[in-house]
Design an enzyme around this catalytic site. Structure first.
Site, PDB file in Angstrom:
ATOM      1  N   TYR A 139      48.938  29.842  44.579  1.00 17.80           N
ATOM      2  CA  TYR A 139      48.936  29.515  46.004  1.00 17.80           C
ATOM      3  C   TYR A 139      49.480  28.121  46.276  1.00 17.80           C
ATOM      4  CZ  TYR A 139      46.608  33.761  47.391  1.00 17.80           C
ATOM      5  OH  TYR A 139      46.329  35.073  47.655  1.00 17.80           O
TER       6      TYR A 139
ATOM      7  N   GLU B 177      33.038  45.057  23.261  1.00 18.23           N
ATOM      8  CA  GLU B 177      34.134  45.255  24.211  1.00 18.23           C
ATOM      9  C   GLU B 177      33.594  45.441  25.619  1.00 18.23           C
ATOM     10  OE1 GLU B 177      36.472  48.753  23.469  1.00 18.23           O
ATOM     11  OE2 GLU B 177      37.457  48.666  25.418  1.00 18.23           O
TER      12      GLU B 177
ATOM     13  N   ASP C 158      35.259  50.493  21.539  1.00 24.41           N
ATOM     14  CA  ASP C 158      35.363  51.950  21.624  1.00 24.41           C
ATOM     15  C   ASP C 158      36.186  52.482  20.455  1.00 24.41           C
ATOM     16  OD1 ASP C 158      33.933  52.292  23.924  1.00 24.41           O
ATOM     17  OD2 ASP C 158      35.691  52.330  25.268  1.00 24.41           O
TER      18      ASP C 158
END
Lengths: 691, 367
Positions: free
Chosen positions: B100, B196, B248
């Site tokens: 910005y 995770e 996973d």
């Protein structure tokens, strides 16, 4: 109309009393068989002369009067000044007034010219002129008389101090004879000489396509030497077209027919009516390019004695003669009788009406169809605004057709002997030549069997001693293969010029895009670099500008369009003929004149005549002018053109200097904001074209 | 802090040197260009000795007078200048903030300096590699992502924080975890466990797994961000704790593990200070389905993306180990993947009470 209806009654009436069994006998039929006068014929067949409907009738009337005026002025060597007025007198009635500064008409001739069909000076000669038959203006008068009952009013004055005669004429359609209603002498102070024709007729005025407005605009394009004032009806703003050149087209000369174009019947007639005794003598006297040697060859080939008496030749012998002609090589007819508009003037004529990005034109060397010499020329205006430089916005008829079309077909302007053709486009040889040209190879898309697509106005002009129209209303040109071939060649020439321009523009566009990308970022970059302590922002910016100019060099783009682009663009550049001298003249063209080199009149065969002495010295300056690129944008109304001719050379250098100076100061004063503009200006005045 | 000042000065020096070099070219009317180490797969090498991914020597030239580079060239210096200003003012901001700060409309056009943050983020990374400065040296940070709890007390910007007493949320890991900001104090942990998934981390936290097992429990909420990775590295190095990674059982999970272990392709230049080559893959292994007798109905079919990713990974040199090849091939052969949550099928705390303790106890991990 009275006469027309009565004839119809005659046709219909005898049907009832016809006997049963046989409907008519030879005798009863004989009663009805009588002579038809030309005027009666055309009363019934007015469409043949272009009076099919009210709006076309109005246009045809203006057209015939304007053609006559221009022809008269040119023949007399007077730069034409025309005034065309249309006044609405009733809902469906208009009064057409066409006034010129021509030589005027001798009093005794006025009634015949305006009150008799097929009376005129142009039919019996082979000479390039607008009018050909001697029908037009009297037919217009007749049409007015038929629809409104009003006579044609003709005012004419042949010289300063002489009286002006005013006639009111009606045409006796049965006898094809003028009836004079009034014959007065008036004071016509305004003009030293000239003719004014007023015809009131039933018509319909409309703007837009095929309107009088459009017609006159096109007349302006093909006649850059004419000044035309046009006052349309209904208080619409007048149109002022100032001439862009002071020089009249060189006078056209009359020629004899060429043997290659003769037809058997005509040959028989010539032989029978010959004033010369021998066949050889007749051939030499009646035809152009037939020398004693050629005449002998023809006779030999036909198995005739050259000394045989012409009048005694039998039909078979004449046919032999006729068949022999094509077997003998005859030099092409003289072509100095054909006066093209010229490449330079076509461009300027287009620029007077349209604001395009580019103008290109090509004038072909003269050639022959059926023994008639002719020349084809093509001009085009592409891109830009394609806007007419007119005073008022709503009569912009050509513009109306060309703009906001995105990807519409081009506008095709057809001209024959400088006369715009507005009807029957698709029946015309010009249309065929354009459609048959492969525009895709020149960068335009083109639907199969159609006009190419794009913001383009294409002008095709054929000049000839005898333009072969498909009908008497002179709307379309017949499909002679020789003519179509020439047209295609000319179209290809301008096509190549257009293509060069389009390619160059594409390249420029790319460069411009690059430049704008770089320019957009360097300001930001200079600021960041400076804030990072790498130096003064303005200095960095300036150095970056130099690099931008190096990476996206700016070609000088004559954005100003108009005639200036015409002159210095290689595309619009008018080239010298590349094939130089003609060899032996056999079937080659008689090329006394080089192709258009600069201003059209320069190389014209019949250089200025007595009346044009004044213009002569100016002409000498013309080739020089060509060399220096024009920098001046064309004046809106092209008024300035008149005066520029003389001064251009000096003025040009002056403008150039100031331009360079300006750039210099600008350069130093430049701030980062002006990057784009400066880059443009920097390169602009110095670099020439790519040459 | 004197050391900070010196570091800042050095960074500003690097930034302005970059600018001066460009201006030198411009003044000589040479085309300015930047040499940016290329951050693509083609330019990373796997250092087998150190077992980390390293950036190669390939550089890519960013030229101002190349239509395709001009914008990025400008942006690079816009970012550089903004960072200089941050350093000058002694402020640190997020990369979103920087976006910005530097965004404005270009003069005389409708274009903006940056159209979105996706455009500015890579430029920041380019700048980091170009001048060889760390993100924090440029006074930039990413948004906080990741949490930690465990038997340790740390000092964060001067505040001592007991990571045992942080309730359910844990300590939010900042993106800058350098020693001048974060210091470690008394620590009872025996190992570090990076999870995770946030959901699994919450499960383990609620079950106070870290207390029972004396570990520091972290999550990166997906791919571990820089702050988490840097913190892992520091704790691993400074506290000499082993790192276990629980992800996973899918190619993405494996990849997360590999990034922690060897570094990422995109941030290969940071590997040396982030990668933990000794990180252990604790689960979830393709073999676990059988070992822990998970029912077939908790498996998910591999999608095309998974398959192509797995195949890609087979070719990565850092997966070129017998165990990993077996792992990936088994997954490809079975055609299914498993989420950590699948263990909940066997009981809500199965993962914390059975699975993990057993895996660690049995030393069933891959390295």
């Amino acid at each position: 109309m009275v006469r027309a209806t009565s004839t119809q009654k005659n046709d219909a009436a005898p049907k009832k009393p016809a006997k049963k069994g046989r409907r008519a006998s030879a005798e009863s039929m004989a009663q009805k068989q009588r002579e038809i006068s030309v005027s009666e014929f055309f009363t019934k067949n007015r469409h043949l002369l272009g009076f099919d409907n009210p709006s076309k009738a109005l246009l045809t009337t203006v057209k015939e009067a304007v053609d006559n005026s221009l022809d008269a002025c040119e023949e007399a060597g007077i730069p034409p000044e025309l005034r065309v007025e249309i006044h609405q007198t009733a809902e469906d009635r208009y009064r057409v007034v066409v006034e010129d500064n021509g030589p005027g008409i001798v009093k005794a001739q006025i009634p015949k010219i305006f009150g008799k069909l097929l009376y005129g000076s142009k039919f019996h000669r082979l000479k390039q002129s607008r009018g050909q038959q001697g029908i037009g203006i009297s037919a217009a008068g007749m049409y007015g008389q038929l629809t409104t009952g009003k006579p044609v009013v003709v005012t004419s004055k042949t010289g300063k101090g002489r009286p002006a005669h005013q006639y009111e004429i009606v045409l006796d359609t049965r006898k094809n004879q003028p009836n004079i209603l009034a014959d007065t002498t008036i004071d016509w102070e305004r003009r030293e000489h000239g003719t004014r024709v007023e015809i009131e007729l039933q018509g319909n005025y409309r703007a837009g396509r095929r309107s009088v407005d459009e017609y006159l605009e096109q007349v302006g394009i093909a006649n850059p030497h004419a000044t035309i004032t046009y006052v349309p009806p209904n208080n619409r703003a007048p149109l002022m077209l100032e001439r862009v050149t002071d020089e009249l087209p060189p006078e056209t000369t009359e020629i004899k027919p060429h043997p290659y174009g003769i037809e058997l019947g005509m040959l028989i007639k010539l032989m029978k009516e010959s004033t010369h005794r021998s066949v050889s003598g007749t051939l030499q006297a009646e035809f152009s390019r037939v020398t004693a040697r050629v005449a002998h060859q023809i006779c030999e080939t036909a198995g005739l004695r050259p000394t045989a008496t012409a009048k005694r030749l039998g039909p078979q012998e004449i046919e032999k003669l006729y068949r022999a002609i094509p077997k003998v090589k005859v030099m092409a007819p003289p072509t100095n009788c054909i006066v093209p508009i010229g490449e330079e003037l076509i461009n300027r004529g287009l620029a007077r009406e349209l604001r395009a990005a580019i103008y290109a034109s090509s004038t072909r060397p003269p050639t022959v169809y059926r023994g008639n010499p002719f020349r084809v020329e093509v001009g085009l205006a592409y891109g830009g605004d394609l806007r007419r430089m007119a005073i008022e916005e709503d009569s912009l008829t050509i513009k109306a057709k060309t703009e906001d079309r995105g990807e519409g077909p081009i506008t095709l302007l057809r001209f024959a002997n400088r006369v715009p053709l507005q009807y029957q486009q698709s029946a015309c040889a010009i249309f065929k030549a354009v459609v048959d040209t492969s525009w895709k190879s020149y960068g335009l898309s083109q639907p199969r069997g159609g006009l190419p697509v794009g913001p383009m106005v294409l002008l095709v002009h054929i000049a000839s001693v005898w333009v072969p129209f498909t009908s008497e209303s002179k709307e379309a040109i017949a499909h002679y293969p020789e003519i179509i071939k020439e047209m295609k060649l000319a179209l290809r020439e301008v096509g190549r010029k257009l293509n060069a321009f389009l390619r160059r523009r594409e390249k420029d566009r790319l460069q411009e895009k690059r430049r704008s990308i770089f320019s957009m970022y360097i300001g930001e970059l200079a600021r960041s670099l400076s804030r990072l302590g790498a130096g003064d922002e303005t200095r960095i910016q300036k150095k970056l500008d130099v690099l931008v100019a190096k990476h996206a060099p700016q070609r000088e783009v004559a954005v100003a369009a108009g005639a200036s682009e015409v002159a210095d663009s290689p595309v619009g550049l008018v080239e010298m003929s590349d094939d130089g001298e003609l060899d032996d003249g056999e079937l080659e063209l008689d090329r006394e004149e080089p192709r258009q080199l600069s201003l059209v009149d320069d190389d014209a065969p019949s250089a200025p005549k007595a009346s044009k002495k004044k213009a002569a010295p100016k002409k000498k300056a013309a080739p020089k002018k060509k060399a220096a690129p024009k920098k001046k944008a064309p004046a809106r109304k092209a008024t300035s053109k008149k005066t520029t001719t003389k001064k251009t050379a000096t003025k040009k250098t002056a403008t150039k200097k100031t331009a360079t100076k300006k750039t210099a100061t600008k350069k130093t004063a430049t701030k980062k904001t002006a990057t784009k503009k400066t880059a443009k200006k920097k390169t602009a005045p110095k670099k020439g074209r790519r040459s | 802090m004197a050391s900070t000042d010196a570091r800042d000065k050095k960074t500003i020096g690097k930034l302005s040197k970059l600018a001066r070099e460009v201006v030198r070219d411009i003044n000589a009317e040479k085309d300015p260009s930047l040499s940016i180490p290329s951050r693509s797969l083609g330019n990373v090498t796997f250092d087998e000795a150190r077992s980390i991914i390293e950036l190669g020597d390939q550089k890519q030239q960013r030229q101002l007078f190349n239509v395709a580079h001009a914008r990025k060239f400008m942006q690079t210096f816009l970012i550089a200048d903004a960072c200089r200003e941050l350093i000058d003012e002694g402020k640190t901001t997020s990369i979103r903030d920087l976006y910005y700060i530097t965004k404005h409309t270009l003069e005389g056009s409708r274009q903006n300096t940056f159209e979105d943050q996706d455009e500015s983020d890579p430029i920041i990374e380019d700048l980091e590699v170009t001048i060889d400065a760390l993100r924090e040296e440029l006074h930039l940070f990413a948004t906080n992502k990741g949490s930690m709890v465990g038997p340790m007390t740390i000092v964060d910007s001067g505040d001592a924080i007991d990571l045992r007493r942080l309730g359910s949320g844990g300590w939010s890991i900042p993106s800058i975890v350098e020693s001048n900001v974060i210091q470690f104090q008394e620590c009872d942990a025996e190992y570090i466990l990076l999870v995770e998934k946030d959901a699994v981390w919450r499960r383990l936290n609620e079950d106070k797994f870290w207390r029972a097992n004396k570990c520091l429990l972290l999550t990166g909420q997906g791919m571990a961000p820089r702050g988490v990775r840097r913190l892992l590295y520091r704790m691993h190095k400074e506290l000499k704790l082993p790192v276990y990674v629980l992800v996973d059982n899918d190619p993405w999970g494996f990849y997360i593990y590999s990034v922690i272990k060897q570094g990422s392709i995109n941030l290969a230049y940071e590997s040396l200070r982030m990668a933990v080559p000794k990180a252990r893959f604790i689960g979830m292994s393709s073999m676990d389905r059988e070992a822990f007798q998970l029912p077939d109905n908790v498996t998910i079919k591999l999608n095309d993306q998974d398959i192509s990713r797995a195949k890609q990974m087979l070719a990565y040199p850092w997966f070129d180990k017998k165990a990993w090849q077996k792992e990936l091939k088994t997954m490809l052969r079975s055609g299914v993947k498993l989420e950590l949550e699948a263990f909940s099928n066997k009981g809500i705390s199965y993962i914390s009470e059975e699975y993990l303790p057993k895996k660690i106890r049995d030393r069933k991990w891959l390295a």
